[in-house]
Design a protein around this motif. Structure first.
Motif, mmCIF file in Angstrom:
data_model
loop_
_atom_site.group_PDB
_atom_site.id
_atom_site.type_symbol
_atom_site.label_atom_id
_atom_site.label_comp_id
_atom_site.label_asym_id
_atom_site.label_seq_id
_atom_site.Cartn_x
_atom_site.Cartn_y
_atom_site.Cartn_z
ATOM 1 N N ILE A 106 -51.158 -87.732 66.961
ATOM 2 C CA ILE A 106 -51.499 -87.981 66.063
ATOM 3 C C ILE A 106 -50.398 -87.276 64.807
ATOM 4 C CG2 ILE A 106 -53.005 -88.112 63.606
ATOM 5 C CD1 ILE A 106 -54.962 -89.230 65.574
ATOM 6 N N THR A 107 -49.450 -87.852 63.947
ATOM 7 C CA THR A 107 -48.714 -86.569 63.388
ATOM 8 C C THR A 107 -48.559 -86.988 61.943
ATOM 9 O OG1 THR A 107 -46.978 -88.190 63.685
ATOM 10 C CG2 THR A 107 -46.477 -86.701 65.639
ATOM 11 N N LEU A 108 -48.863 -85.693 61.415
ATOM 12 C CA LEU A 108 -48.274 -86.467 60.115
ATOM 13 C C LEU A 108 -47.260 -87.280 59.486
ATOM 14 C CD1 LEU A 108 -49.476 -85.688 56.763
ATOM 15 C CD2 LEU A 108 -47.742 -83.408 56.955
ATOM 16 N N PHE A 128 -47.902 -90.872 56.998
ATOM 17 C CA PHE A 128 -46.998 -90.728 55.868
ATOM 18 C C PHE A 128 -45.732 -92.178 55.946
ATOM 19 C CE2 PHE A 128 -48.108 -86.420 54.261
ATOM 20 C CZ PHE A 128 -47.984 -86.873 52.663
ATOM 21 N N PHE A 129 -45.280 -92.499 57.171
ATOM 22 C CA PHE A 129 -44.469 -93.630 57.160
ATOM 23 C C PHE A 129 -45.672 -94.678 57.136
ATOM 24 C CE2 PHE A 129 -42.957 -97.258 59.308
ATOM 25 C CZ PHE A 129 -41.570 -97.360 59.277
ATOM 26 N N TYR A 153 -35.748 -91.516 51.325
ATOM 27 C CA TYR A 153 -36.758 -90.719 52.477
ATOM 28 C C TYR A 153 -36.646 -90.403 53.468
ATOM 29 C CZ TYR A 153 -41.218 -87.397 52.253
ATOM 30 O OH TYR A 153 -42.866 -86.864 52.603
ATOM 31 N N GLN A 154 -37.073 -89.430 54.064
ATOM 32 C CA GLN A 154 -37.139 -89.277 55.132
ATOM 33 C C GLN A 154 -38.515 -89.051 55.444
ATOM 34 O OE1 GLN A 154 -33.936 -85.745 57.137
ATOM 35 N NE2 GLN A 154 -35.977 -85.069 58.189
ATOM 36 N N TYR A 155 -38.875 -89.944 57.104
ATOM 37 C CA TYR A 155 -40.360 -89.650 57.362
ATOM 38 C C TYR A 155 -40.809 -89.216 58.814
ATOM 39 C CZ TYR A 155 -41.988 -93.414 54.041
ATOM 40 O OH TYR A 155 -42.011 -94.290 52.440
ATOM 41 N N TYR A 156 -39.340 -88.934 59.395
ATOM 42 C CA TYR A 156 -38.997 -88.406 60.699
ATOM 43 C C TYR A 156 -38.166 -87.591 60.985
ATOM 44 C CZ TYR A 156 -42.794 -91.938 61.919
ATOM 45 O OH TYR A 156 -43.856 -92.979 62.602
ATOM 46 N N PRO A 157 -37.795 -86.715 61.892
ATOM 47 C CA PRO A 157 -38.601 -86.123 63.141
ATOM 48 C C PRO A 157 -39.811 -85.800 61.705
ATOM 49 C CG PRO A 157 -36.731 -85.790 63.091
ATOM 50 C CD PRO A 157 -36.428 -86.832 62.268
ATOM 51 N N VAL A 158 -38.201 -85.337 61.178
ATOM 52 C CA VAL A 158 -39.761 -83.723 59.597
ATOM 53 C C VAL A 158 -39.921 -84.731 58.234
ATOM 54 C CG1 VAL A 158 -39.734 -81.262 58.646
ATOM 55 C CG2 VAL A 158 -38.517 -81.861 61.405
ATOM 56 N N LEU A 159 -40.821 -84.563 57.284
ATOM 57 C CA LEU A 159 -40.885 -85.115 56.289
ATOM 58 C C LEU A 159 -39.858 -84.527 55.128
ATOM 59 C CD1 LEU A 159 -45.247 -84.976 55.753
ATOM 60 C CD2 LEU A 159 -43.373 -87.537 56.295
ATOM 61 N N GLY A 160 -39.504 -85.129 54.739
ATOM 62 C CA GLY A 160 -38.296 -84.437 53.343
ATOM 63 C C GLY A 160 -39.196 -84.096 52.461
ATOM 64 N N LYS A 161 -38.878 -83.686 50.719
ATOM 65 C CA LYS A 161 -39.577 -83.024 50.235
ATOM 66 C C LYS A 161 -39.764 -84.790 49.166
ATOM 67 C CE LYS A 161 -37.088 -78.714 49.652
ATOM 68 N NZ LYS A 161 -36.827 -77.531 48.766
ATOM 69 N N ILE A 162 -40.645 -84.481 49.418
ATOM 70 C CA ILE A 162 -41.478 -85.332 48.134
ATOM 71 C C ILE A 162 -41.598 -85.293 46.780
ATOM 72 C CG2 ILE A 162 -43.984 -84.550 47.561
ATOM 73 C CD1 ILE A 162 -44.801 -87.771 48.189
ATOM 74 N N GLY A 163 -41.013 -84.305 46.120
ATOM 75 C CA GLY A 163 -40.734 -84.568 44.796
ATOM 76 C C GLY A 163 -39.117 -85.021 44.036
ATOM 77 N N LEU A 164 -39.244 -84.985 43.045
ATOM 78 C CA LEU A 164 -37.971 -85.456 42.838
ATOM 79 C C LEU A 164 -37.146 -84.787 41.114
ATOM 80 C CD1 LEU A 164 -40.304 -88.796 41.408
ATOM 81 C CD2 LEU A 164 -38.753 -88.309 43.428
ATOM 82 N N SER A 165 -36.150 -85.005 41.258
ATOM 83 C CA SER A 165 -35.203 -84.138 40.302
ATOM 84 C C SER A 165 -35.620 -84.803 39.140
ATOM 85 C CB SER A 165 -33.856 -84.370 40.679
ATOM 86 O OG SER A 165 -33.567 -86.019 41.005
ATOM 87 N N GLY A 166 -35.003 -83.926 38.125
ATOM 88 C CA GLY A 166 -34.939 -84.301 36.874
ATOM 89 C C GLY A 166 -34.365 -85.990 36.204
#
Length: 308
Positions: A105-107, A111-112, A266-279
């Motif tokens: 079970i992966t994070l 998220f995906f 948004y990048q779910y695999y293989p590593v989660l990307g940053k969920i924050g948004l720019s201005g």
């Protein structure tokens, strides 16, 4: 008992032109497919709530979204158990399943599943609003105006009409069986499934009888005998509907431009990307939500002008 049939509540959303509402639903549907970022998808879902409140279809909408919530929960669980991709491992089974290997079970898998569930919620919410605020005949006439095949449109319209009827039949048959002493909610899962057979059999019988009645009614009216058709009701665009349609395409254009500029992914695999948004993304998302919700004041304006 909550009815899933169309009811004209006289609200501004109900009085809005069907073409405007179809364009709005198309915006939600296309943008939910274009964007992958969970925050984008969440805002698309939240932008449907003002229409639900103004149209006063909250109870019916909540009943459908309750079913959609369980469906999304199943999607998250299945994706978590089936997808072994991802670098953040939360749990790994001490056994192996050939040829899948050891279940993990992966994070990223969780998220995906959440992202896909938000996409599904936005689409279901938009189409639920369309179902509760547009008469099936108006949808059929709008589709015919768009030069879609008449028979395909008719089949879709009949299907839309039959679904609320089937739900009402289920409730009615369940009440009848309970009045005869049948306990539908007692026992284990197998007993509940067996008791539901007392509902399925008469439900299928009623559905077949209704299908035969519709077929006989269409045959008595010589359906399919001629190419030229006349309609009792015509959908016409008023002076306010034309600018409303033009404004209705602005969210779609903005969303496609955002996606072309590299935003909304948004990048779910293989590593989660940053969920924050720019201005810039926050400002553009605020504008996108504003354009999607602009249909509400336009609906009030049209209703006010028509009353005057």
């Amino acid at each position: 008992m909550i009815s899933f049939r169309y009811r004209d509540r006289g609200t501004a959303i109900h009085k809005l032109n069907p073409f405007v509402k179809l364009v709005w639903v198309a915006n939600i549907f296309v943008l939910s497919l274009v964007f992958n970022h969970p925050l984008y998808l969440l805002l698309l879902f939240l932008s449907t709530l003002p229409l639900v409140i103004v149209a006063r279809v909250w109870r019916e909408w909540a009943s459908i979204m309750k079913f959609a919530f369980y469906l999304c929960l199943a999607i998250i669980i299945i994706n978590t158990l089936v997808s072994y991709h991802g670098s953040h491992v939360l749990w790994q089974a001490p056994f192996r399943i050939p040829p899948l290997g050891a279940p993990v079970i992966t994070l990223e898998a969780i998220f995906f599943g959440v992202g896909m569930s938000l996409r599904l919620l936005a689409v279901i919410s938009a189409f639920a609003i369309l179902t509760f605020t547009v008469h099936p005949d108006d949808i059929m006439l709008a589709m015919i105006k768009l030069k879609l095949p008449y028979k395909s449109v008719l089949v879709t319209s009949l299907s839309t009409r039959f679904m609320p009827t089937l739900i009402d039949d289920v409730e009615r048959i369940s009440d009848v069986q309970r009045s005869r002493g049948l306990e539908l909610d007692r026992g284990n899962l197998v007993q509940k499934i067996r008791s539901r057979m007392a509902i399925i059999v008469p439900l299928l019988s009623n559905s077949l009888d209704r299908t035969v009645q519709v077929a006989e009614a269409m045959e008595s009216r010589a359906f399919g005998s001629g190419d030229r058709r006349s309609f009792y009701k015509e959908i016409k665009l008023s002076q306010l509907d034309v600018p409303a349609l033009i404004l209705g395409f602005l969210p779609l254009a903005q969303g496609i431009l955002l996606r072309c500029w590299g935003h909304g992914d948004y990048q779910y695999y293989p590593v989660l990307g940053k969920i924050g948004l720019s201005g810039f993304e926050i400002a553009m998302l605020a504008l996108l939500v504003f354009l999607l919700c602009l249909v509400v004041p336009l609906a009030f304006l049209k209703k006010r002008v028509e009353l005057d």
